[in-house]
Every structure is written in structure tokens, then in C-alpha cells.
Design a protein around this motif. Structure first.
Motif, PDB file in Angstrom:
ATOM      1  N   GLU A 170       0.836  -1.207   0.000  1.00 36.00           N
ATOM      2  CA  GLU A 170       0.000   0.000   0.000  1.00 36.00           C
ATOM      3  C   GLU A 170       0.867   1.252   0.000  1.00 36.00           C
ATOM      4  O   GLU A 170       0.606   2.196  -0.746  1.00 36.00           O
ATOM      5  CB  GLU A 170      -0.943   0.010   1.205  1.00 36.00           C
ATOM      6  CG  GLU A 170      -1.859   1.232   1.223  1.00 36.00           C
ATOM      7  CD  GLU A 170      -2.705   1.352   2.484  1.00 36.00           C
ATOM      8  OE1 GLU A 170      -3.624   2.180   2.497  1.00 36.00           O
ATOM      9  OE2 GLU A 170      -2.443   0.620   3.469  1.00 36.00           O
ATOM     10  N   LEU A 171       1.905   1.276   0.820  1.00 27.86           N
ATOM     11  CA  LEU A 171       2.795   2.437   0.868  1.00 27.86           C
ATOM     12  C   LEU A 171       3.466   2.638  -0.492  1.00 27.86           C
ATOM     13  O   LEU A 171       3.542   3.759  -1.000  1.00 27.86           O
ATOM     14  CB  LEU A 171       3.856   2.252   1.956  1.00 27.86           C
ATOM     15  CG  LEU A 171       4.776   3.458   2.179  1.00 27.86           C
ATOM     16  CD1 LEU A 171       4.056   4.533   2.981  1.00 27.86           C
ATOM     17  CD2 LEU A 171       6.050   3.047   2.898  1.00 27.86           C
ATOM     18  N   TYR A 231       2.718   5.979  -2.857  1.00 18.23           N
ATOM     19  CA  TYR A 231       3.885   6.824  -3.132  1.00 18.23           C
ATOM     20  C   TYR A 231       4.563   6.409  -4.438  1.00 18.23           C
ATOM     21  O   TYR A 231       5.770   6.594  -4.604  1.00 18.23           O
ATOM     22  CB  TYR A 231       4.886   6.765  -1.974  1.00 18.23           C
ATOM     23  CG  TYR A 231       4.491   7.653  -0.810  1.00 18.23           C
ATOM     24  CD1 TYR A 231       4.692   9.023  -0.873  1.00 18.23           C
ATOM     25  CD2 TYR A 231       3.905   7.126   0.329  1.00 18.23           C
ATOM     26  CE1 TYR A 231       4.324   9.848   0.187  1.00 18.23           C
ATOM     27  CE2 TYR A 231       3.531   7.933   1.389  1.00 18.23           C
ATOM     28  CZ  TYR A 231       3.739   9.294   1.307  1.00 18.23           C
ATOM     29  OH  TYR A 231       3.380  10.111   2.360  1.00 18.23           O
ATOM     30  N   ARG A 243      -5.450  -0.269   0.398  1.00 12.02           N
ATOM     31  CA  ARG A 243      -5.029  -1.102   1.541  1.00 12.02           C
ATOM     32  C   ARG A 243      -4.840  -2.566   1.142  1.00 12.02           C
ATOM     33  O   ARG A 243      -3.944  -3.239   1.627  1.00 12.02           O
ATOM     34  CB  ARG A 243      -6.061  -1.003   2.660  1.00 12.02           C
ATOM     35  CG  ARG A 243      -5.586  -1.638   3.958  1.00 12.02           C
ATOM     36  CD  ARG A 243      -6.698  -1.743   4.999  1.00 12.02           C
ATOM     37  NE  ARG A 243      -7.361  -0.499   5.291  1.00 12.02           N
ATOM     38  CZ  ARG A 243      -7.189   0.200   6.413  1.00 12.02           C
ATOM     39  NH1 ARG A 243      -6.353  -0.226   7.326  1.00 12.02           N
ATOM     40  NH2 ARG A 243      -7.865   1.315   6.608  1.00 12.02           N
ATOM     41  N   GLU A 266       9.481   5.057   6.366  1.00 11.67           N
ATOM     42  CA  GLU A 266       8.111   4.546   6.367  1.00 11.67           C
ATOM     43  C   GLU A 266       7.189   5.236   7.370  1.00 11.67           C
ATOM     44  O   GLU A 266       6.083   5.661   7.010  1.00 11.67           O
ATOM     45  CB  GLU A 266       8.100   3.031   6.624  1.00 11.67           C
ATOM     46  CG  GLU A 266       6.692   2.470   6.628  1.00 11.67           C
ATOM     47  CD  GLU A 266       6.620   0.990   6.956  1.00 11.67           C
ATOM     48  OE1 GLU A 266       5.503   0.533   7.260  1.00 11.67           O
ATOM     49  OE2 GLU A 266       7.645   0.298   6.923  1.00 11.67           O
ATOM     50  N   ALA A 267       7.608   5.381   8.615  1.00  6.76           N
ATOM     51  CA  ALA A 267       6.733   5.967   9.641  1.00  6.76           C
ATOM     52  C   ALA A 267       6.338   7.395   9.272  1.00  6.76           C
ATOM     53  O   ALA A 267       5.165   7.775   9.367  1.00  6.76           O
ATOM     54  CB  ALA A 267       7.413   5.936  11.006  1.00  6.76           C
ATOM     55  N   ASP A 268       7.297   8.193   8.812  1.00 10.04           N
ATOM     56  CA  ASP A 268       7.024   9.573   8.430  1.00 10.04           C
ATOM     57  C   ASP A 268       6.121   9.634   7.195  1.00 10.04           C
ATOM     58  O   ASP A 268       5.215  10.455   7.109  1.00 10.04           O
ATOM     59  CB  ASP A 268       8.336  10.320   8.162  1.00 10.04           C
ATOM     60  CG  ASP A 268       8.097  11.795   7.874  1.00 10.04           C
ATOM     61  OD1 ASP A 268       7.417  12.454   8.679  1.00 10.04           O
ATOM     62  OD2 ASP A 268       8.567  12.263   6.818  1.00 10.04           O
ATOM     63  N   TRP A 271       3.881   7.421   6.266  1.00  9.48           N
ATOM     64  CA  TRP A 271       2.508   7.093   6.669  1.00  9.48           C
ATOM     65  C   TRP A 271       1.838   8.304   7.302  1.00  9.48           C
ATOM     66  O   TRP A 271       0.676   8.601   7.019  1.00  9.48           O
ATOM     67  CB  TRP A 271       2.482   5.933   7.665  1.00  9.48           C
ATOM     68  CG  TRP A 271       2.554   4.571   7.061  1.00  9.48           C
ATOM     69  CD1 TRP A 271       3.466   3.600   7.355  1.00  9.48           C
ATOM     70  CD2 TRP A 271       1.696   3.986   6.057  1.00  9.48           C
ATOM     71  NE1 TRP A 271       3.226   2.471   6.601  1.00  9.48           N
ATOM     72  CE2 TRP A 271       2.147   2.677   5.802  1.00  9.48           C
ATOM     73  CE3 TRP A 271       0.590   4.466   5.354  1.00  9.48           C
ATOM     74  CZ2 TRP A 271       1.531   1.830   4.884  1.00  9.48           C
ATOM     75  CZ3 TRP A 271      -0.021   3.619   4.433  1.00  9.48           C
ATOM     76  CH2 TRP A 271       0.446   2.329   4.206  1.00  9.48           C
ATOM     77  N   ARG A 272       2.576   9.018   8.183  1.00  5.76           N
ATOM     78  CA  ARG A 272       2.015  10.221   8.828  1.00  5.76           C
ATOM     79  C   ARG A 272       1.610  11.244   7.777  1.00  5.76           C
ATOM     80  O   ARG A 272       0.538  11.839   7.853  1.00  5.76           O
ATOM     81  CB  ARG A 272       3.023  10.835   9.797  1.00  5.76           C
ATOM     82  CG  ARG A 272       2.991  10.227  11.197  1.00  5.76           C
ATOM     83  CD  ARG A 272       3.740  11.077  12.202  1.00  5.76           C
ATOM     84  NE  ARG A 272       5.144  11.228  11.856  1.00  5.76           N
ATOM     85  CZ  ARG A 272       6.096  10.342  12.156  1.00  5.76           C
ATOM     86  NH1 ARG A 272       5.788   9.252  12.818  1.00  5.76           N
ATOM     87  NH2 ARG A 272       7.343  10.557  11.801  1.00  5.76           N
ATOM     88  N   TYR A 285       0.894  10.738   4.628  1.00  5.49           N
ATOM     89  CA  TYR A 285      -0.240  10.231   3.863  1.00  5.49           C
ATOM     90  C   TYR A 285      -1.543  10.428   4.641  1.00  5.49           C
ATOM     91  O   TYR A 285      -2.539  10.926   4.113  1.00  5.49           O
ATOM     92  CB  TYR A 285      -0.013   8.747   3.533  1.00  5.49           C
ATOM     93  CG  TYR A 285      -1.154   8.083   2.799  1.00  5.49           C
ATOM     94  CD1 TYR A 285      -1.633   8.587   1.586  1.00  5.49           C
ATOM     95  CD2 TYR A 285      -1.755   6.936   3.309  1.00  5.49           C
ATOM     96  CE1 TYR A 285      -2.680   7.960   0.914  1.00  5.49           C
ATOM     97  CE2 TYR A 285      -2.788   6.302   2.633  1.00  5.49           C
ATOM     98  CZ  TYR A 285      -3.252   6.826   1.436  1.00  5.49           C
ATOM     99  OH  TYR A 285      -4.282   6.207   0.771  1.00  5.49           O
ATOM    100  N   GLU A 286      -1.533  10.073   5.929  1.00  2.00           N
ATOM    101  CA  GLU A 286      -2.727  10.236   6.761  1.00  2.00           C
ATOM    102  C   GLU A 286      -3.130  11.699   6.864  1.00  2.00           C
ATOM    103  O   GLU A 286      -4.316  12.023   6.842  1.00  2.00           O
ATOM    104  CB  GLU A 286      -2.494   9.614   8.142  1.00  2.00           C
ATOM    105  CG  GLU A 286      -2.483   8.088   8.065  1.00  2.00           C
ATOM    106  CD  GLU A 286      -1.940   7.408   9.315  1.00  2.00           C
ATOM    107  OE1 GLU A 286      -1.517   8.106  10.272  1.00  2.00           O
ATOM    108  OE2 GLU A 286      -1.936   6.160   9.334  1.00  2.00           O
ATOM    109  N   ARG A 310      -9.147   6.605   3.948  1.00  2.00           N
ATOM    110  CA  ARG A 310      -8.078   5.793   3.361  1.00  2.00           C
ATOM    111  C   ARG A 310      -8.632   4.713   2.438  1.00  2.00           C
ATOM    112  O   ARG A 310      -8.040   4.387   1.412  1.00  2.00           O
ATOM    113  CB  ARG A 310      -7.289   5.169   4.503  1.00  2.00           C
ATOM    114  CG  ARG A 310      -6.212   4.202   4.091  1.00  2.00           C
ATOM    115  CD  ARG A 310      -5.467   3.756   5.339  1.00  2.00           C
ATOM    116  NE  ARG A 310      -4.571   2.637   5.064  1.00  2.00           N
ATOM    117  CZ  ARG A 310      -3.972   1.936   6.009  1.00  2.00           C
ATOM    118  NH1 ARG A 310      -4.156   2.243   7.278  1.00  2.00           N
ATOM    119  NH2 ARG A 310      -3.171   0.945   5.693  1.00  2.00           N
TER     120      ARG A 310
END
Length: 137
Positions: free
Chosen positions: A38-39, A43, A64, A104-106, A108-109, A111-112, A122
Motif C-alpha cells: 500500500e505504501l 507513493y 489497503r 516509512e513511519a514519516d 505514513w504520517r 499520507y494520513e 483511506r
């Protein structure tokens, strides 16, 4: 070699994990990332997703459950996945895969936040006309 810095780690192994929906990439610097499909899809480095300049990005939703149905090598600098929703125009260089895995963590933030700013869920289906192939001007 476009987009490949001389110090970019190169993959030593790439494994498509269908059940967990991640692309597992081990790099020459010792890092191993499990990048969610999904990521990768939201992206995608393709013009279809990124647009043709800042502010032209097309927000991707409903990805997703997306899977990778094919993964083609591109020279010795990247791969081109085919996703289950038919998207296949993104070329992921080794440095871009390393970026996705390490940030990845950044990502996702961000994107949200983009979803929230746009007022969309989403898992909402893509709106008609979004993600269409761009025409030339």
C-alpha cells in the motif's frame, strides 16, 4: 545512472511477500525493510501519481488491499512492479526503495495528513477521473 547516488546501498535480496503484502528488501548497508505494498502504491514515483510538478500529486485511496502481481527488473538500478489494481507505470530505483523503507513511519504520517486535509477516507474508492493517464499538453 539516473537517480542513483554513488553511495546508495544496493539490494542484496528482494522478496515479494504476498500474504503479509510487503516487499522485503535487504540492502548492502545491512538494512532490511519490509515495505507495505500500500505504501509503495500510494507513493508510486509514476507521473500518474506524482503529477508533473509540485502540487500536482494525485491522492491515492482504496489501496489497503493492493497486491503486487509482477515485479520486473529495470536495468541494474530498479524494479517496476505491477499492482493488482492495474497500476504498472512506477519505476522504483534502489534509492527510492531505500527511502520508502527508511522513512516509512514519516511517510505514513504524511499520507494520513493528506487524507485528513482532503476529507477522504483511506479506504474510499478512487474518484472518477483520478489516477487517469495524463494527456500531453
Amino acid at each position: 545512472m539516473a537517480g542513483l547516488a554513488s553511495d546508495t546501498p544496493t539490494p542484496t535480496a528482494i522478496t515479494v511477500r504476498q500474504q503479509s503484502r510487503v516487499l522485503e528488501v535487504s540492502f548492502s548497508d545491512g538494512a532490511t525493510y519490509r515495505i507495505p505494498f500500500e505504501l509503495m502504491r500510494v507513493y508510486s514515483p509514476s507521473a500518474e501519481v506524482q503529477g508533473h510538478g509540485p502540487g500536482q500529486e494525485v491522492l491515492q485511496t482504496g489501496k489497503r488491499e493492493v497486491t503486487i502481481t509482477g515485479l520486473a527488473p529495470i536495468g541494474n538500478y530498479g524494479v517496476q512492479p505491477t499492482f493488482s489494481d492495474g497500476h504498472d507505470t512506477g519505476i522504483y530505483s534502489w534509492d527510492y526503495l531505500h527511502f520508502l523503507g527508511s522513512q516509512e513511519a514519516d511517510l505514513w504520517r504524511r499520507y494520513e495528513q493528506r487524507l485528513k486535509d482532503a476529507g477522504v477516507e483511506r479506504d474510499a474508492p478512487m474518484a472518477a477521473g483520478q489516477g487517469a493517464v495524463c494527456g500531453h499538453h
